[in-house]
Design a protein around this motif. Structure first.
Motif, PDB file in Angstrom:
ATOM      1  N   GLU A 175       0.775  -1.098   0.126  1.00 37.41           N
ATOM      2  CA  GLU A 175      -0.151   0.071   0.079  1.00 37.41           C
ATOM      3  C   GLU A 175       0.760   1.119   0.061  1.00 37.41           C
ATOM      4  N   GLN A 176       1.983   1.118   0.773  1.00 33.51           N
ATOM      5  CA  GLN A 176       2.863   2.482   0.731  1.00 33.51           C
ATOM      6  C   GLN A 176       3.436   2.871  -0.594  1.00 33.51           C
ATOM      7  N   GLN A 177       3.773   1.837  -1.207  1.00 39.10           N
ATOM      8  CA  GLN A 177       4.303   1.744  -2.466  1.00 39.10           C
ATOM      9  C   GLN A 177       3.162   2.466  -3.448  1.00 39.10           C
ATOM     10  N   LEU A 178       1.963   1.947  -3.464  1.00 42.03           N
ATOM     11  CA  LEU A 178       0.842   2.427  -4.315  1.00 42.03           C
ATOM     12  C   LEU A 178       0.773   4.038  -4.072  1.00 42.03           C
ATOM     13  N   ARG A 179       0.730   4.507  -2.755  1.00 40.93           N
ATOM     14  CA  ARG A 179       0.406   5.947  -2.444  1.00 40.93           C
ATOM     15  C   ARG A 179       1.590   6.734  -2.829  1.00 40.93           C
ATOM     16  N   GLN A 180       2.802   6.105  -2.884  1.00 42.40           N
ATOM     17  CA  GLN A 180       4.141   6.840  -3.351  1.00 42.40           C
ATOM     18  C   GLN A 180       4.097   7.040  -4.866  1.00 42.40           C
ATOM     19  N   TRP A 181       3.448   6.302  -5.509  1.00 34.10           N
ATOM     20  CA  TRP A 181       3.413   6.162  -7.011  1.00 34.10           C
ATOM     21  C   TRP A 181       2.370   7.365  -7.489  1.00 34.10           C
ATOM     22  N   GLY A 182       1.132   7.229  -6.731  1.00 33.55           N
ATOM     23  CA  GLY A 182       0.069   8.430  -6.607  1.00 33.55           C
ATOM     24  C   GLY A 182       0.555   9.558  -6.549  1.00 33.55           C
ATOM     25  N   THR A 183       1.120   9.913  -5.418  1.00 39.07           N
ATOM     26  CA  THR A 183       1.667  11.364  -4.944  1.00 39.07           C
ATOM     27  C   THR A 183       2.817  11.704  -6.080  1.00 39.07           C
ATOM     28  N   LYS A 184       3.503  10.787  -6.518  1.00 39.99           N
ATOM     29  CA  LYS A 184       4.379  11.244  -7.453  1.00 39.99           C
ATOM     30  C   LYS A 184       4.070  11.837  -8.660  1.00 39.99           C
ATOM     31  N   VAL A 185       2.912  11.217  -9.163  1.00 37.35           N
ATOM     32  CA  VAL A 185       2.129  11.640 -10.368  1.00 37.35           C
ATOM     33  C   VAL A 185       1.640  13.159 -10.095  1.00 37.35           C
ATOM     34  N   ILE A 186       0.984  13.343  -8.809  1.00 30.73           N
ATOM     35  CA  ILE A 186       0.667  14.687  -8.349  1.00 30.73           C
ATOM     36  C   ILE A 186       1.720  15.696  -8.527  1.00 30.73           C
ATOM     37  N   ASP A 187       3.033  15.320  -8.183  1.00 34.11           N
ATOM     38  CA  ASP A 187       3.967  16.175  -8.090  1.00 34.11           C
ATOM     39  C   ASP A 187       4.447  16.649  -9.345  1.00 34.11           C
ATOM     40  N   ILE A 188       4.571  15.630 -10.213  1.00 32.76           N
ATOM     41  CA  ILE A 188       5.059  15.911 -11.613  1.00 32.76           C
ATOM     42  C   ILE A 188       4.130  16.751 -12.144  1.00 32.76           C
ATOM     43  N   GLU A 189       2.853  16.574 -12.211  1.00 39.19           N
ATOM     44  CA  GLU A 189       1.669  17.305 -12.739  1.00 39.19           C
ATOM     45  C   GLU A 189       1.644  18.844 -12.215  1.00 39.19           C
ATOM     46  N   LYS A 190       1.932  18.880 -11.006  1.00 35.81           N
ATOM     47  CA  LYS A 190       1.955  20.312 -10.421  1.00 35.81           C
ATOM     48  C   LYS A 190       3.276  20.995 -10.999  1.00 35.81           C
ATOM     49  N   GLN A 191       4.343  20.378 -11.139  1.00 32.52           N
ATOM     50  CA  GLN A 191       5.549  20.851 -11.744  1.00 32.52           C
ATOM     51  C   GLN A 191       5.316  21.576 -13.297  1.00 32.52           C
ATOM     52  N   ALA A 192       4.443  20.506 -13.854  1.00 34.22           N
ATOM     53  CA  ALA A 192       4.157  20.626 -15.398  1.00 34.22           C
ATOM     54  C   ALA A 192       3.076  22.166 -15.159  1.00 34.22           C
ATOM     55  N   LEU A 193       2.139  22.286 -14.251  1.00 40.08           N
ATOM     56  CA  LEU A 193       1.323  23.499 -14.294  1.00 40.08           C
ATOM     57  C   LEU A 193       2.340  24.812 -13.886  1.00 40.08           C
ATOM     58  N   ASP A 194       3.225  24.603 -13.058  1.00 43.01           N
ATOM     59  CA  ASP A 194       4.011  25.747 -12.533  1.00 43.01           C
ATOM     60  C   ASP A 194       4.818  26.309 -13.930  1.00 43.01           C
ATOM     61  N   ASN A 195       5.158  25.224 -14.568  1.00 40.44           N
ATOM     62  CA  ASN A 195       5.989  25.515 -15.836  1.00 40.44           C
ATOM     63  C   ASN A 195       4.818  26.165 -16.895  1.00 40.44           C
ATOM     64  N   LEU A 196       3.669  25.784 -16.880  1.00 38.84           N
ATOM     65  CA  LEU A 196       2.950  26.616 -17.567  1.00 38.84           C
ATOM     66  C   LEU A 196       2.519  28.106 -17.928  1.00 38.84           C
ATOM     67  N   HIS A 197       3.011  28.584 -16.435  1.00 37.61           N
ATOM     68  CA  HIS A 197       2.672  30.096 -16.227  1.00 37.61           C
ATOM     69  C   HIS A 197       3.407  30.979 -17.203  1.00 37.61           C
ATOM     70  N   GLN A 198       4.577  30.551 -17.607  1.00 39.63           N
ATOM     71  CA  GLN A 198       5.415  31.359 -18.462  1.00 39.63           C
ATOM     72  C   GLN A 198       4.740  31.410 -19.845  1.00 39.63           C
ATOM     73  N   TYR A 199       3.777  30.195 -20.272  1.00 36.82           N
ATOM     74  CA  TYR A 199       3.166  30.479 -21.519  1.00 36.82           C
ATOM     75  C   TYR A 199       2.088  31.211 -21.429  1.00 36.82           C
ATOM     76  N   VAL A 200       1.405  31.217 -20.300  1.00 43.36           N
ATOM     77  CA  VAL A 200       0.105  31.968 -20.119  1.00 43.36           C
ATOM     78  C   VAL A 200       0.493  33.465 -19.954  1.00 43.36           C
ATOM     79  N   ASP A 201       1.238  33.387 -19.273  1.00 45.92           N
ATOM     80  CA  ASP A 201       2.030  34.978 -19.209  1.00 45.92           C
ATOM     81  C   ASP A 201       2.782  35.400 -20.178  1.00 45.92           C
TER      82      ASP A 201
END
Length: 325
Positions: A4-30
């Motif tokens: 279960e711990q491994q499953l949670r880690q995989w899931g939270t890693k997806v969120i972290d990666i996608e959050k980074q993608a959205l942070d990167n998107l700022h420059q294209y909207v601005d």
């Protein structure tokens, strides 16, 4: 069984990666390109035709729906179907919003000569600024992401999230530029609870005319009870000789009167009514009337006009029947 711990880690890693993608998107909207795309759509007198294949198509469907519901006429056209007749929906005043992470969607590139021949502006949304779609479009919105959340780097994950957010950024920026209001939003959402809350006014829900419980201030309590029972709202408005509201008598007031052993046949309703009752006008939203009742912890409201005269009444049950609750 996978840990279960491994499953949670995989899931939270997806969120972290996608959050980074959205942070990167700022420059294209601005950017000037984003502002220019908004201006181009604002000047459009036709429709925004959204296109995309595969996962980009699914995201494109949502973007077109969001645009349409927030004041920008738009709908989705599948590029594959467009090559077999659906391109006929294009008119000379339209704009094409083409989505492809690679910027090399063959189905969309096949349509480019026709779009160019019609003289339609095209805004491309890709993750590759050097792609053919980016170069051929009048404007390009970049949605490049540092990495996909998929560990194989194959399934569109971060890129589709970035595309969706770019679409939301466009829609909301256009909404604000148009001065789009709640009333405008309601007109495109007449169905369901959302539409009812935004469209229904007190005048649409209230009981008026012969259905309005109304008595004069000089009658006895027994006669007032007859009016309450007859109209079935659990209350009655009480007026003076000028038909001005002077009070209200409810089922709750009746219980207090009975507890006090007041003579119902000889006591005037004016002696036991509640003065200074909460009122509302008929031109406000029914949802606002509901909010007033909840805040004041009451079950009904008297609706008055500018002369403080009762014109209607409503209770919590009316809200339930109308679907406001």
């Amino acid at each position: 069984m996978v840990d279960e711990q491994q499953l949670r880690q995989w899931g939270t890693k997806v969120i972290d990666i996608e959050k980074q993608a959205l942070d990167n998107l700022h420059q294209y909207v601005d950017s000037s390109e984003f502002a220019q795309a908004c201006q181009l759509i604002l000047q459009c007198t036709g429709k925004v035709i959204v296109m995309g294949m595969g996962k980009s198509g699914h995201i494109g469907n949502k973007i077109s729906a969001t645009l349409a519901s927030t004041g920008t006429p738009a709908f989705f056209v599948h590029p594959g179907e467009a090559s077999h007749g659906d391109l006929g929906v294009l008119s000379e005043n339209d704009i094409v919003l083409a989505i492809s992470n690679s910027g090399e969607s063959s189905e969309i590139l096949t349509l480019m000569p026709v779009i160019k021949r019609m003289g339609l502006p095209m805004i491309s949304v890709t993750g590759k600024p050097d792609s053919n779609m980016a170069k051929l479009a009048q404007l390009h919105l970049c949605i490049e992401v540092p990495e996909e959340a998929c560990p194989l780097g194959l399934a569109p994950t971060s890129s589709t999230t970035a595309t969706l957010v770019m679409g939301d950024a466009l829609a909301v920026a256009l909404l604000q530029a148009r001065g789009f209001t709640k009333d405008d939003f309601a007109l495109s959402h007449p169905g369901g609870s959302l539409g009812r809350k935004l469209l229904l006014k007190v005048s649409d829900v209230m009981h008026s005319g012969n259905e309005l419980p109304l008595v004069k201030h000089d009658i006895c309590i027994t006669d007032a009870l007859y009016e309450i029972s007859k109209k079935g709202l659990g209350m009655t408005a009480i007026v003076d000789e000028a038909n001005t509201l002077v009070g209200i008598f409810t089922d709750g007031d009746l219980r207090r009167v009975i507890d006090a052993e007041v003579n119902l046949r000889t006591t005037s309703i004016a002696d036991v009514m509640s003065k200074g009752c909460v009122t509302i006008t008929d031109n406000v939203l029914a949802a606002e009337a509901l909010k007033v009742m909840e805040e004041k912890n009451i079950n009904g409201l008297i609706v008055i006009n500018s002369k403080q005269q009762p014109v209607g009444a409503l209770n919590m049950l009316d809200m339930v029947k109308a679907g406001v609750i």
